[in-house]
Write a protein that holds these residues in place. Structure first.
Motif, PDB file in Angstrom:
ATOM      1  N   ALA A 107      54.807  44.789  59.022  1.00 35.82           N
ATOM      2  CA  ALA A 107      54.064  45.035  58.163  1.00 35.82           C
ATOM      3  C   ALA A 107      52.448  45.142  58.520  1.00 35.82           C
ATOM      4  CB  ALA A 107      53.904  44.169  56.699  1.00 35.82           C
ATOM      5  N   SER A 108      52.355  44.124  59.437  1.00 32.79           N
ATOM      6  CA  SER A 108      50.758  43.766  59.803  1.00 32.79           C
ATOM      7  C   SER A 108      50.629  44.828  61.003  1.00 32.79           C
ATOM      8  CB  SER A 108      50.707  42.418  60.492  1.00 32.79           C
ATOM      9  OG  SER A 108      50.757  41.493  59.553  1.00 32.79           O
ATOM     10  N   LEU A 109      51.706  45.182  61.890  1.00 33.69           N
ATOM     11  CA  LEU A 109      51.825  46.254  62.798  1.00 33.69           C
ATOM     12  C   LEU A 109      51.499  47.562  62.177  1.00 33.69           C
ATOM     13  CD1 LEU A 109      52.284  47.424  65.683  1.00 33.69           C
ATOM     14  CD2 LEU A 109      54.701  47.325  65.111  1.00 33.69           C
ATOM     15  N   ASN A 110      51.994  47.888  61.084  1.00 34.55           N
ATOM     16  CA  ASN A 110      51.761  49.086  60.240  1.00 34.55           C
ATOM     17  C   ASN A 110      50.438  49.458  59.857  1.00 34.55           C
ATOM     18  OD1 ASN A 110      52.733  51.219  58.661  1.00 34.55           O
ATOM     19  ND2 ASN A 110      52.604  49.960  56.881  1.00 34.55           N
ATOM     20  N   HIS A 119      67.590  32.705  69.685  1.00 29.58           N
ATOM     21  CA  HIS A 119      66.525  32.986  68.920  1.00 29.58           C
ATOM     22  C   HIS A 119      65.163  33.301  69.723  1.00 29.58           C
ATOM     23  CE1 HIS A 119      69.035  30.811  65.808  1.00 29.58           C
ATOM     24  NE2 HIS A 119      69.210  29.921  66.816  1.00 29.58           N
ATOM     25  N   VAL A 120      64.381  34.181  68.912  1.00 31.55           N
ATOM     26  CA  VAL A 120      63.177  34.692  69.730  1.00 31.55           C
ATOM     27  C   VAL A 120      61.744  34.292  68.946  1.00 31.55           C
ATOM     28  CG1 VAL A 120      62.027  36.845  70.466  1.00 31.55           C
ATOM     29  CG2 VAL A 120      64.742  36.547  70.588  1.00 31.55           C
ATOM     30  N   LEU A 121      60.782  33.862  69.836  1.00 25.61           N
ATOM     31  CA  LEU A 121      59.443  33.849  69.460  1.00 25.61           C
ATOM     32  C   LEU A 121      58.679  35.044  70.222  1.00 25.61           C
ATOM     33  CD1 LEU A 121      56.944  32.739  68.108  1.00 25.61           C
ATOM     34  CD2 LEU A 121      56.891  31.289  70.023  1.00 25.61           C
ATOM     35  N   CYS A 122      58.454  36.191  69.624  1.00 22.76           N
ATOM     36  CA  CYS A 122      57.805  37.223  70.296  1.00 22.76           C
ATOM     37  C   CYS A 122      56.421  37.110  69.978  1.00 22.76           C
ATOM     38  CB  CYS A 122      58.456  38.609  69.794  1.00 22.76           C
ATOM     39  SG  CYS A 122      57.716  39.950  70.710  1.00 22.76           S
ATOM     40  N   GLU A 123      55.334  37.511  71.111  1.00 16.96           N
ATOM     41  CA  GLU A 123      54.088  37.751  71.231  1.00 16.96           C
ATOM     42  C   GLU A 123      53.595  38.870  70.164  1.00 16.96           C
ATOM     43  OE1 GLU A 123      51.238  36.382  71.443  1.00 16.96           O
ATOM     44  OE2 GLU A 123      51.841  34.422  71.820  1.00 16.96           O
ATOM     45  N   LYS A 124      52.507  38.921  69.599  1.00 16.18           N
ATOM     46  CA  LYS A 124      52.163  39.821  68.806  1.00 16.18           C
ATOM     47  C   LYS A 124      51.253  40.950  69.812  1.00 16.18           C
ATOM     48  CE  LYS A 124      48.083  38.483  69.802  1.00 16.18           C
ATOM     49  NZ  LYS A 124      47.291  39.427  70.626  1.00 16.18           N
ATOM     50  N   PRO A 125      51.064  42.198  69.415  1.00 13.31           N
ATOM     51  CA  PRO A 125      51.968  42.985  68.505  1.00 13.31           C
ATOM     52  C   PRO A 125      53.272  43.002  68.655  1.00 13.31           C
ATOM     53  CG  PRO A 125      50.698  44.627  69.764  1.00 13.31           C
ATOM     54  CD  PRO A 125      50.341  43.395  70.216  1.00 13.31           C
ATOM     55  N   ASP A 177      45.224  43.583  70.344  1.00 15.02           N
ATOM     56  CA  ASP A 177      45.128  41.926  70.662  1.00 15.02           C
ATOM     57  C   ASP A 177      44.416  41.115  69.662  1.00 15.02           C
ATOM     58  OD1 ASP A 177      44.751  40.020  72.670  1.00 15.02           O
ATOM     59  OD2 ASP A 177      42.964  40.663  73.195  1.00 15.02           O
ATOM     60  N   LEU A 178      43.668  41.788  68.890  1.00 12.42           N
ATOM     61  CA  LEU A 178      42.789  40.941  67.960  1.00 12.42           C
ATOM     62  C   LEU A 178      42.983  41.541  66.722  1.00 12.42           C
ATOM     63  CD1 LEU A 178      39.630  40.463  70.277  1.00 12.42           C
ATOM     64  CD2 LEU A 178      41.622  39.222  70.320  1.00 12.42           C
ATOM     65  N   GLY A 179      42.599  42.606  66.535  1.00 10.36           N
ATOM     66  CA  GLY A 179      42.917  43.083  65.178  1.00 10.36           C
ATOM     67  C   GLY A 179      44.070  43.032  64.298  1.00 10.36           C
ATOM     68  N   VAL A 180      45.359  43.116  65.054  1.00 13.67           N
ATOM     69  CA  VAL A 180      46.534  42.902  64.387  1.00 13.67           C
ATOM     70  C   VAL A 180      46.540  41.532  63.698  1.00 13.67           C
ATOM     71  CG1 VAL A 180      47.807  42.138  66.281  1.00 13.67           C
ATOM     72  CG2 VAL A 180      49.030  43.416  64.345  1.00 13.67           C
ATOM     73  N   HIS A 181      45.849  40.353  64.536  1.00 16.42           N
ATOM     74  CA  HIS A 181      45.777  39.069  63.855  1.00 16.42           C
ATOM     75  C   HIS A 181      45.197  39.173  62.474  1.00 16.42           C
ATOM     76  CE1 HIS A 181      47.672  36.182  66.795  1.00 16.42           C
ATOM     77  NE2 HIS A 181      46.791  36.613  67.751  1.00 16.42           N
ATOM     78  N   LYS A 182      44.218  39.542  62.293  1.00 11.19           N
ATOM     79  CA  LYS A 182      43.037  39.562  61.304  1.00 11.19           C
ATOM     80  C   LYS A 182      43.829  40.520  60.239  1.00 11.19           C
ATOM     81  CE  LYS A 182      40.054  37.046  62.542  1.00 11.19           C
ATOM     82  NZ  LYS A 182      39.933  35.395  61.960  1.00 11.19           N
ATOM     83  N   ALA A 183      44.332  41.595  60.300  1.00 15.70           N
ATOM     84  CA  ALA A 183      45.308  42.427  59.449  1.00 15.70           C
ATOM     85  C   ALA A 183      46.459  41.496  58.958  1.00 15.70           C
ATOM     86  CB  ALA A 183      45.922  43.550  60.015  1.00 15.70           C
ATOM     87  N   ASP A 184      46.903  40.830  59.827  1.00 14.09           N
ATOM     88  CA  ASP A 184      47.966  39.912  59.257  1.00 14.09           C
ATOM     89  C   ASP A 184      47.542  38.661  58.319  1.00 14.09           C
ATOM     90  OD1 ASP A 184      51.127  38.951  59.665  1.00 14.09           O
ATOM     91  OD2 ASP A 184      49.642  37.232  60.036  1.00 14.09           O
ATOM     92  N   LEU A 185      46.608  38.311  58.939  1.00 15.89           N
ATOM     93  CA  LEU A 185      45.653  36.949  58.356  1.00 15.89           C
ATOM     94  C   LEU A 185      45.387  37.733  56.673  1.00 15.89           C
ATOM     95  CD1 LEU A 185      44.556  34.148  58.071  1.00 15.89           C
ATOM     96  CD2 LEU A 185      42.256  35.186  58.945  1.00 15.89           C
ATOM     97  N   MET A 186      44.774  38.607  56.660  1.00 18.30           N
ATOM     98  CA  MET A 186      44.364  39.057  55.230  1.00 18.30           C
ATOM     99  C   MET A 186      45.542  39.209  54.505  1.00 18.30           C
ATOM    100  SD  MET A 186      41.472  38.353  55.845  1.00 18.30           S
ATOM    101  CE  MET A 186      40.879  38.277  54.086  1.00 18.30           C
ATOM    102  N   ARG A 187      46.636  40.030  54.749  1.00 14.74           N
ATOM    103  CA  ARG A 187      47.706  39.984  54.030  1.00 14.74           C
ATOM    104  C   ARG A 187      48.322  38.802  53.522  1.00 14.74           C
ATOM    105  NH1 ARG A 187      51.648  40.946  56.834  1.00 14.74           N
ATOM    106  NH2 ARG A 187      53.102  41.530  54.996  1.00 14.74           N
ATOM    107  N   SER A 195      36.864  43.925  61.779  1.00 17.53           N
ATOM    108  CA  SER A 195      36.191  44.321  63.136  1.00 17.53           C
ATOM    109  C   SER A 195      37.078  43.740  64.190  1.00 17.53           C
ATOM    110  CB  SER A 195      34.808  43.922  63.140  1.00 17.53           C
ATOM    111  OG  SER A 195      33.956  44.606  62.240  1.00 17.53           O
ATOM    112  N   ALA A 196      37.174  44.474  65.345  1.00 14.81           N
ATOM    113  CA  ALA A 196      38.104  43.880  66.435  1.00 14.81           C
ATOM    114  C   ALA A 196      37.233  44.336  67.868  1.00 14.81           C
ATOM    115  CB  ALA A 196      39.327  44.350  66.554  1.00 14.81           C
ATOM    116  N   SER A 197      36.840  43.281  68.526  1.00 15.73           N
ATOM    117  CA  SER A 197      36.201  43.841  69.745  1.00 15.73           C
ATOM    118  C   SER A 197      36.418  43.040  70.898  1.00 15.73           C
ATOM    119  CB  SER A 197      34.703  43.712  69.308  1.00 15.73           C
ATOM    120  OG  SER A 197      33.885  44.192  70.305  1.00 15.73           O
TER     121      SER A 197
END
Length: 339
Positions: free
Chosen positions: A319-322, A90-96, A182-192, A234-236
């Motif tokens: 979907a968030s990576l997309n 089983h795998v837990l992979c970091e983002k992205p 590093d950061l923006g994909v977190h927020k894209a995922d969160l809003m989805r 925003s990601a910075s």
């Protein structure tokens, strides 16, 4: 049941988050560590017990290992995840989760073909204020949602990464993308997740202005959902002095502010004048005191124990990576891009 765990990649994300969280979970036991810089895995094995490897294939050949965390640079996520799934782990992979949608698809297929769990480490879903917001929006507390602003910024990974200013984060070949990955994909995922909808359009402006790097360090995205909600992301790596990890959602019945205040992490300002403030735990940060607020490992182990779909599986991670990949296309082509 106690799951036997292997850690692949022994840099900062492993030593500050994955390893201590596994150690605090009574249903998990780390028995193997792997890093290409073997001194790192040797030190961990000596300190905590277990076997040290420099070749991840050798760790995967250890039949006792049931679960692995992939904590390596982005370009290795797909290769290592697929190998682990094919080895019956089983795998837990970091983002992205990957550096291309094709690789993400291959990871999902490997999980399906081998009947193993794949979870992506989008820990913002687990935050208490975000969980409450998702519930409240679903229950109609804000009425119709009109817009949002979500931000994730800090001074940059050089203060966090084990390699400092020479970190792989700044190398496009290994990182693929910078602050957005590093950061923006977190927020894209969160809003989805919070809005329970998908994005249909993205317009992005991306810059490298604060770091000596060949990846982005500042990005601003304008997003539109399938049901007409518009907002900014925003990601910075150039927020010097204080980290910002806040989200504001604007609705028919009021405004919801999440992790915008250090104490009251959940704030609702009703259109009728009602104000509601709650202390719902702190969001995880890169500061030493902020390392304990993730609960990602607990969510992963719980999903394994209960044989249920994890809070962010491979399809959700894709979907968030997309969204981020389409944002790159938007910036390159200077046009609004369909997601």
């Amino acid at each position: 049941m106690t799951f036997k765990v292997g850690i692949i990649g022994c840099g900062s994300i492993a030593t500050h988050r994955h390893i201590p969280e596994y150690q605090h979970n009574e249903d998990a036991e780390i028995i193997a560590y792997c890093d290409i810089v073997k001194e790192r895995s040797d030190e961990l094995a000596e300190e905590f017990g277990g076997t040290s490897y420099s070749d991840y294939h050798e760790l995967l050949a250890n039949s006792e290992v049931e679960v692995v965390s992939i904590c390596t640079p982005n370009y290795l996520h797909a290769e290592m995840t697929i190998a682990a799934l094919q080895a019956g782990k089983h795998v837990l992979c970091e983002k992205p989760m990957a550096t291309s949608l094709e690789d993400a698809d291959a990871m999902i297929q490997a999980a399906d073909n081998n009947g193993k769990m794949l979870m992506i480490g989008h820990n913002q879903r687990i935050n208490e204020a975000h969980q409450q917001a998702k519930k409240d929006i679903a229950d109609g507390k804000l009425g119709k949602i009109y817009s949002f602003k979500t931000t994730f910024g800090h001074p940059g990974p050089e203060g966090w990464s084990v390699d400092g200013p020479d970190s792989w984060f700044f190398d496009k070949k290994r990182a693929f993308i910078g602050a957005m990955g590093d950061l923006g994909v977190h927020k894209a995922d969160l809003m989805r997740y919070i809005l329970d909808t998908e994005f249909s359009e993205v317009g992005a402006m991306i810059e490298t202005s604060a770091k000596k790097a060949d990846v982005d360090d500042n990005a601003v995205l304008i997003l539109k959902t399938e049901n007409g909600i518009i907002g900014s992301l925003s990601a910075s790596w150039a927020y010097n002095g204080q980290e910002d990890n806040s989200t504001i959602i604007y609705g028919e019945k009021g405004i919801l502010k999440l992790n915008a205040d250090d104490v009251d992490t959940y704030q609702f300002f009703g259109a009728d004048g009602n104000i509601e403030k709650k202390q719902l735990g702190e969001i995880q940060t890169n500061d030493e005191e902020g390392q304990k607020n993730s609960h990602t490992i607990d969510a992963f182990i719980d999903a394994l124990s209960e044989n249920k779909t994890p809070i962010c599986d491979g399809r959700e991670g894709r979907a968030s990576l997309n969204v981020i990949i389409k944002a790159i296309n938007s910036a390159e082509n200077k046009t609004i891009t369909q997601v």
